[in-house]
Write an enzyme that holds these catalytic residues in place. Structure first.
Site, PDB file in Angstrom:
ATOM      1  N   ALA A 327       0.833  -1.205   0.000  1.00 27.38           N
ATOM      2  CA  ALA A 327       0.000   0.000   0.000  1.00 27.38           C
ATOM      3  C   ALA A 327       0.866   1.253   0.000  1.00 27.38           C
ATOM      4  O   ALA A 327       1.883   1.311   0.702  1.00 27.38           O
ATOM      5  CB  ALA A 327      -0.922  -0.008   1.212  1.00 27.38           C
ATOM      6  N   PRO A 328       0.487   2.267  -0.795  1.00 25.43           N
ATOM      7  CA  PRO A 328       1.238   3.529  -0.798  1.00 25.43           C
ATOM      8  C   PRO A 328       1.190   4.191   0.580  1.00 25.43           C
ATOM      9  O   PRO A 328       0.281   3.956   1.372  1.00 25.43           O
ATOM     10  CB  PRO A 328       0.497   4.379  -1.836  1.00 25.43           C
ATOM     11  CG  PRO A 328      -0.301   3.413  -2.653  1.00 25.43           C
ATOM     12  CD  PRO A 328      -0.637   2.280  -1.739  1.00 25.43           C
ATOM     13  N   GLY A 329       2.167   5.045   0.847  1.00 26.32           N
ATOM     14  CA  GLY A 329       2.202   5.757   2.116  1.00 26.32           C
ATOM     15  C   GLY A 329       3.335   5.271   2.996  1.00 26.32           C
ATOM     16  O   GLY A 329       4.148   4.425   2.612  1.00 26.32           O
ATOM     17  N   ILE A 330       3.382   5.800   4.214  1.00 25.07           N
ATOM     18  CA  ILE A 330       4.437   5.454   5.165  1.00 25.07           C
ATOM     19  C   ILE A 330       4.176   4.060   5.730  1.00 25.07           C
ATOM     20  O   ILE A 330       3.083   3.765   6.210  1.00 25.07           O
ATOM     21  CB  ILE A 330       4.483   6.493   6.307  1.00 25.07           C
ATOM     22  CG1 ILE A 330       4.751   7.890   5.736  1.00 25.07           C
ATOM     23  CG2 ILE A 330       5.546   6.126   7.330  1.00 25.07           C
ATOM     24  CD1 ILE A 330       4.619   9.006   6.759  1.00 25.07           C
ATOM     25  N   LYS A 331       5.177   3.198   5.687  1.00 23.22           N
ATOM     26  CA  LYS A 331       5.019   1.849   6.227  1.00 23.22           C
ATOM     27  C   LYS A 331       4.842   1.900   7.739  1.00 23.22           C
ATOM     28  O   LYS A 331       5.495   2.677   8.432  1.00 23.22           O
ATOM     29  CB  LYS A 331       6.240   0.993   5.880  1.00 23.22           C
ATOM     30  CG  LYS A 331       6.366   0.638   4.406  1.00 23.22           C
ATOM     31  CD  LYS A 331       7.563  -0.278   4.177  1.00 23.22           C
ATOM     32  CE  LYS A 331       7.702  -0.631   2.699  1.00 23.22           C
ATOM     33  NZ  LYS A 331       8.878  -1.503   2.461  1.00 23.22           N
ATOM     34  N   GLY A 332       3.964   1.042   8.256  1.00 22.74           N
ATOM     35  CA  GLY A 332       3.738   0.981   9.687  1.00 22.74           C
ATOM     36  C   GLY A 332       4.764   0.108  10.388  1.00 22.74           C
ATOM     37  O   GLY A 332       5.375  -0.770   9.777  1.00 22.74           O
ATOM     38  N   LEU A 333       4.932   0.334  11.687  1.00 23.24           N
ATOM     39  CA  LEU A 333       5.849  -0.479  12.477  1.00 23.24           C
ATOM     40  C   LEU A 333       5.227  -1.806  12.877  1.00 23.24           C
ATOM     41  O   LEU A 333       5.936  -2.777  13.130  1.00 23.24           O
ATOM     42  CB  LEU A 333       6.266   0.287  13.745  1.00 23.24           C
ATOM     43  CG  LEU A 333       7.018   1.605  13.545  1.00 23.24           C
ATOM     44  CD1 LEU A 333       7.296   2.252  14.894  1.00 23.24           C
ATOM     45  CD2 LEU A 333       8.310   1.372  12.784  1.00 23.24           C
ATOM     46  N   LYS A 348      -4.467  -6.110   5.818  1.00 22.87           N
ATOM     47  CA  LYS A 348      -3.535  -5.763   6.891  1.00 22.87           C
ATOM     48  C   LYS A 348      -3.138  -7.015   7.671  1.00 22.87           C
ATOM     49  O   LYS A 348      -4.008  -7.763   8.135  1.00 22.87           O
ATOM     50  CB  LYS A 348      -4.177  -4.731   7.826  1.00 22.87           C
ATOM     51  CG  LYS A 348      -4.651  -3.473   7.109  1.00 22.87           C
ATOM     52  CD  LYS A 348      -5.418  -2.525   8.021  1.00 22.87           C
ATOM     53  CE  LYS A 348      -4.529  -1.842   9.010  1.00 22.87           C
ATOM     54  NZ  LYS A 348      -5.254  -0.758   9.732  1.00 22.87           N
ATOM     55  N   ASP A 383     -14.482  -0.003  10.305  1.00 18.25           N
ATOM     56  CA  ASP A 383     -14.783  -1.394  10.629  1.00 18.25           C
ATOM     57  C   ASP A 383     -13.784  -2.289   9.898  1.00 18.25           C
ATOM     58  O   ASP A 383     -13.259  -1.937   8.838  1.00 18.25           O
ATOM     59  CB  ASP A 383     -16.210  -1.736  10.197  1.00 18.25           C
ATOM     60  CG  ASP A 383     -16.674  -3.076  10.746  1.00 18.25           C
ATOM     61  OD1 ASP A 383     -16.072  -3.558  11.728  1.00 18.25           O
ATOM     62  OD2 ASP A 383     -17.638  -3.639  10.201  1.00 18.25           O
TER      63      ASP A 383
END
Length: 612
Positions: A327-333, A348, A383
């Site tokens: 997914a585009p954007g900042i990768k999550g930790l 996710k 949700d």
């Protein structure tokens, strides 16, 4: 089937099918009982009771599935039933559903039970309902004639005002209305404002679903107006204007307004439906383009919605060719997130390990997602659909995504022939990350995004939710322009947080230090410090201070916490406050305002309102 049984000869097959259907029928009785009880709680203005009822109903389905699985194991040794008998079980079950009022939901219950007993290799249409077997079209309601799925009203005879009043009174709510004639006049005025004066066609009629839709402090009348070739949706929220006195709050006449109240970011409605497919069909006519999966979910049948969503995904995969990508954007930790560009959802996965400063576990994160599922989301939290053992074609996975999966979640993936099986995932509606929305937007976009962001967090506060990580990347912008929170690994109840002001620095060294000079407990929050990571962009700062200057004041957060600790529940409106009748037509409410003022002047008025 490869070996279709010519004769249904297994008594065990019939008995197992009968037991499973009895398990579903028990579930659906409990589901309907909850919706029926919601009417009583709404009439009594028992908002805490309504919240608990909604929470308990969410967990009820899984409890009934577990009961059924245990019964089948104890009575029939279900794990050791052979393949031919399992095929007969499904065929017997189909036969039992031919006159059923909720066949599609019963098929989903069958799948849920089988998936607890059978290995994943059995997840085909031979053994479970990969495709539906029973049509849901034209199922007739078995209720008395007084309560069909929807009622049709013909205003030509008695006039529109009398018809609208009859629509409301037919729901037989116990509390009286403050001034139903006034409220009906507001509805008629709003219709005229929206559509002007229109000629009534010979087929002019109003269809109204026979059950009210309960959520938060409102009960909604849902219907459609038909005039010639036009079909106009409407929703009328009913609310208590004071304890034991009702009023029509507004009328929503636009499809987009209905899409918002039935949005994935709101909690599920409590609504009594004998034939749920008929309700979903009706709702589909007033929200054209909204997937049936989302409609089933919004009316509380989230497992049916989840089943239909998975069928939609399989159908889409067979009619598309693009690849799943990171997914585009900042990768999550904490989460690995990927998407299919042609499909408006994100997938996710909880990573196997988390770098500092994250201190959490997979089990704790799952519990956070369950908290959100059970909580009142108020249109501000997305949700999620939770899935196990999802097989995706390896050929549709981008190479960079495959490398990321193998690196971050090796414990969750398994190759099986041409498929990659993911053991656990969450699926959410895809939104534009707020940080990208602000980064790429013009001044007007930034003002809208920041105003919505502040409103979202303030509403979450009132609902006893502290987001934890409030960076813009953890919020998304929906297609209706609403800002919604979707990163739940640090979420907490606000009442569990210790709201603190930053102590004054003791000396110049403290003042220049990049580290806190004060102790910080695990549940301490310091609103004054949030500006450091929220106000870096001058345009963002300008909009933030214009609309939400109080956001960084600990007193705001403490005030909301104090209200919650007293058991107070705030009012929420899933529509703009300007469309409320009391705001839109204040001249019609002058008498009510005067009466309220006189009540407040009475010596005992304040005490009685507070007690209520």
């Amino acid at each position: 089937m490869n070996h279709f049984p010519k004769l249904l000869s297994s008594q065990i097959g019939f008995d197992v099918a009968q037991t499973m259907l009895e398990g579903f029928d028990r579930h659906y009785r409990i589901f309907r009982d909850a919706a029926i009880h919601a009417k009583t709680l709404f009439e009594q203005a028992d908002w805490h009771g309504l919240q608990k009822l909604a929470r308990d109903r969410i967990t009820s389905y899984d409890e009934r599935v577990e009961e059924c699985v245990e019964l089948l194991e104890d009575e029939y040794d279900a794990e050791n039933i052979d393949d031919e008998v399992w095929q007969q079980i499904k065929l017997h079950y189909i036969g039992l559903l031919t006159t059923h009022r909720q066949p599609e939901c019963a098929e989903t219950f069958f799948n849920s039970v089988c998936c607890k007993i059978l290995h994943r290799s059995y997840f085909s249409n031979d053994f479970i309902f990969v495709r539906p077997a029973i049509s849901t079209e034209y199922i007739e309601n078995d209720e008395p004639a007084a309560k069909p799925t929807y009622r049709a009203y013909y205003p030509g005879k008695d006039g529109l005002a009398a018809t609208l009043e009859r629509i409301v009174t037919n729901f037989q709510l116990e509390p009286p209305f403050e001034d139903l004639t006034r409220d009906v006049g507001c509805v008629m005025q709003a219709i005229q404002d929206a559509f002007g004066v229109f000629d009534e066609a010979p087929n002019f009629q109003i269809h109204v679903l026979s059950s009210l839709f309960y959520r938060n402090k409102s009960a909604y009348i849902i219907g459609r107006i038909i005039n010639g070739d036009l079909l106009m949706p409407f929703a009328v929220p009913l609310r208590h204007v004071k304890p034991g006195v009702l009023a029509l709050d507004t009328v929503l006449l636009k499809r987009d307004q209905l899409l918002i109240i039935f949005s994935f970011s709101h909690s599920y409605f409590l609504v009594d439906m004998e034939v749920p497919s008929a309700y979903v069909e009706f709702l589909g006519t007033i929200m054209q383009g909204k997937p049936k999966a989302e409609i089933y979910t919004s009316v509380g049948l989230q497992k049916q919605g989840k089943n239909l969503f998975y069928r939609d995904l399989l159908h889409h995969l067979s009619h598309s060719s693009d690849q799943f990508i990171i997914a585009p954007g900042i990768k999550g930790l904490v989460m690995l997130v990927f998407t299919l560009p042609s499909f408006p959802y994100v997938f996710k996965l909880i990573k196997d390990s988390f770098p500092p400063p994250k201190e959490t576990t997979r089990a704790q994160i799952k519990e956070k997602y369950q908290l959100v599922k059970r909580h009142d989301r108020l249109g501000r939290m997305a949700d999620t659909l939770e899935y196990s053992s999802v097989a995706l074609p390896v050929s549709r996975l981008d190479e960079a995504l495959v490398r990321e999966l193998e690196k971050e979640v090796p414990s969750l993936i398994e190759y099986d022939g041409d498929s990659l099986v993911i053991r656990h995932m969450y699926i959410e509606r895809r939104m534009v990350p707020l940080n990208l929305f602000l980064q790429n937007g013009n001044d007007e976009d930034i003002e809208h995004g920041i105003k919505e962001y502040g409103n979202a967090i303030k509403e979450l506060m009132q609902a006893n939710i502290f987001p934890g990580d409030m960076l813009y990347k953890n919020f998304g912008v929906t297609r209706h322009g609403r800002v919604v929170f979707y990163d739940y690994d640090e979420i907490e109840y606000l009442t569990d947080c210790n709201v603190r002001a930053v102590p004054a620095p003791r000396n110049e060294e403290d003042e220049m230090s990049g580290e806190p000079w004060y102790s910080v407990g695990p549940h301490d929050i310091f609103p004054e410090t949030y500006g450091t990571f929220l106000l870096g962009d001058p345009r963002v700062r300008r909009s933030f201070m214009q609309h939400h200057a109080d956001f960084f004041d600990p007193a705001l957060w403490q005030r909301h916490k104090d209200h919650l600790l007293k058991g107070e529940l705030a009012d929420f409106f899933p529509y703009d406050g300007s469309v409320r009748f009391c705001m839109r037509y204040p001249e019609r409410f002058a008498d009510a305002a005067g009466a309220a003022s006189n009540e407040q002047d009475a010596p005992d008025a304040g005490r009685s309102v507070r007690a209520a």
